[in-house]
Design an enzyme around this catalytic site. Structure first.
Site, mmCIF file in Angstrom:
data_model
loop_
_atom_site.group_PDB
_atom_site.id
_atom_site.type_symbol
_atom_site.label_atom_id
_atom_site.label_comp_id
_atom_site.label_asym_id
_atom_site.label_seq_id
_atom_site.Cartn_x
_atom_site.Cartn_y
_atom_site.Cartn_z
ATOM 1 N N HIS A 37 4.865 0.120 1.138
ATOM 2 C CA HIS A 37 4.832 -0.256 1.978
ATOM 3 C C HIS A 37 4.646 -1.242 2.463
ATOM 4 C CE1 HIS A 37 2.983 2.992 3.513
ATOM 5 N NE2 HIS A 37 2.034 1.889 4.172
ATOM 6 N N GLU A 54 3.975 8.582 8.193
ATOM 7 C CA GLU A 54 3.798 7.888 9.455
ATOM 8 C C GLU A 54 5.315 7.582 9.664
ATOM 9 O OE1 GLU A 54 1.204 4.521 8.554
ATOM 10 O OE2 GLU A 54 2.605 3.325 7.135
ATOM 11 N N GLN A 97 0.724 -1.385 0.163
ATOM 12 C CA GLN A 97 -0.075 0.050 -0.194
ATOM 13 C C GLN A 97 1.085 1.093 -0.333
ATOM 14 O OE1 GLN A 97 -1.015 -0.102 4.572
ATOM 15 N NE2 GLN A 97 -1.550 -1.311 4.119
ATOM 16 N N ARG A 102 -4.942 0.582 -1.287
ATOM 17 C CA ARG A 102 -3.435 -1.209 -1.392
ATOM 18 C C ARG A 102 -3.887 -1.344 -2.595
ATOM 19 N NH1 ARG A 102 -8.332 -3.469 0.417
ATOM 20 N NH2 ARG A 102 -8.356 -2.603 2.980
ATOM 21 N N HIS A 143 -0.008 5.667 0.777
ATOM 22 C CA HIS A 143 -0.294 6.874 1.382
ATOM 23 C C HIS A 143 -0.666 7.986 0.379
ATOM 24 C CE1 HIS A 143 -1.151 4.043 4.290
ATOM 25 N NE2 HIS A 143 0.254 4.522 4.891
#
Length: 323
Positions: free
Chosen positions: A180, A122, A103, A200, A105
């Site tokens: 990642h 993150e 996936q 995803r 982001h």
């Protein structure tokens, strides 16, 4: 003046996942009956998953109520000015018994445009890893949009992904736009922007009990990639005891590592709330008005107005987070 604020603990929000296991129960006593416990959301203001206070006079109040009522006293003046009544971070512990999907982001701009959300940068701190467990972060070669799509369409995406075997203490910074996945056998702490938006792109051809594959988002994911990123996602940091060792400093959060085996006087001069995630051992957090403890797998929020407090432990490892 409203109640004097104090270090705040929250009830964990426990999440069943197709890839979850039992480590959050085994190591952190999260007390879930689920056989597939994948995540413990420690501090969250995500819609329908808002944390509730579990200690002190504010017990039973939601994080949203705290933000609305205490504003800059909780967040810090600069954070209140910038984020308003949106708590900017989402704090989790994650147990991957099976591989998570591949996936990425979106960044702030894309997430705001498409989802009215923050983007999702993150970081991960590995708390435990089984033998040969790995994380997937980035590519193992220089990749552009055409190369990526070729492998995606030919179902050979894993040939160009970077697999890293990991151990306790390994730390990774995952910027929005970087591909990642968390591999099977990894238990980690995750610090991220407040966002539940994930694209995803590959799910190992898995199907559920009804034979259905999980939804993929390849049509919108391609615009979220940043193929120009450097391979700077592995984080090296010092482990000097009883002091804050810088791990990650980015526009969205700063995270330090602290190993405590003494009594530390902490002065918060950041004009920000502070979060402590205990990743090993146990620590006492005290102010002139309160005393609390967190042990491995627990988290506490220090409001911005609590400028002075103490950390006391014979042995603890903490992630210290602020903006």
């Amino acid at each position: 003046m409203k109640n004097r604020l104090y270090p705040i603990k929250f009830q964990p929000i426990l999440k069943d996942k197709i890839w979850g296991g039992q480590k959050l129960n085994k190591y952190f006593n999260k007390n879930s009956k689920s056989k597939n416990l994948g995540e413990s959301w420690e501090i969250s203001i995500v819609k329908n998953d808002i944390s509730v206070v579990s200690n002190g006079e504010l017990k039973g109040e939601s994080l949203q109520e705290l933000v609305d009522n205490y504003k800059s006293r909780l967040l810090g003046s600069k954070n209140w000015k910038h984020f308003g009544n949106k708590f900017p971070l989402l704090i989790k512990f994650i147990d991957a018994k099976r591989d998570l999907s591949i996936q990425l982001h979106p960044n702030d701009e894309l997430a705001r445009k498409r989802h009215n959300s923050f983007g999702k940068t993150e970081m991960w701190y590995v708390m435990q890893a089984d033998v040969d467990a790995n994380l997937i972060v980035g590519f193992n070669q220089k990749v552009n949009k055409e190369i990526y799509l070729k492998h995606l369409n030919e179902k050979s995406l894993t040939k160009i992904l970077n697999f890293d075997k990991v151990k306790e203490g390994d730390t990774y910074f995952i910027e929005a736009g970087r591909i990642h996945a968390i591999g099977a056998g990894v238990l980690l702490a995750e610090i991220q922007q407040t966002s539940d938006v994930t694209y995803r792109v590959y799910d190992w051809d898995r199907v559920d009990d009804d034979g259905n594959e999980r939804e993929l988002h390849n049509d919108i994911a391609i615009d979220a990639f940043n193929f120009e990123m450097e391979d700077d996602f592995r984080i090296d940091y010092k482990i000097e005891k009883n002091t804050s060792n810088k791990m990650v400093e980015c526009p969205f959060f700063t995270t330090n590592f602290i190993e405590v085996n003494s009594n530390l006087d902490i002065k918060n001069s950041n004009d920000s709330f502070m979060i402590y995630m205990c990743v090993d051992g146990e620590v006492e957090i005290s102010t002139k008005d309160s005393v609390d403890h967190i042990s491995k797998g627990e988290t506490i929020l220090i409001p911005a107005e609590v400028e002075n407090f103490k950390l006391k432990s014979n042995y603890a490892k903490l992630l210290e987070v602020y903006i």
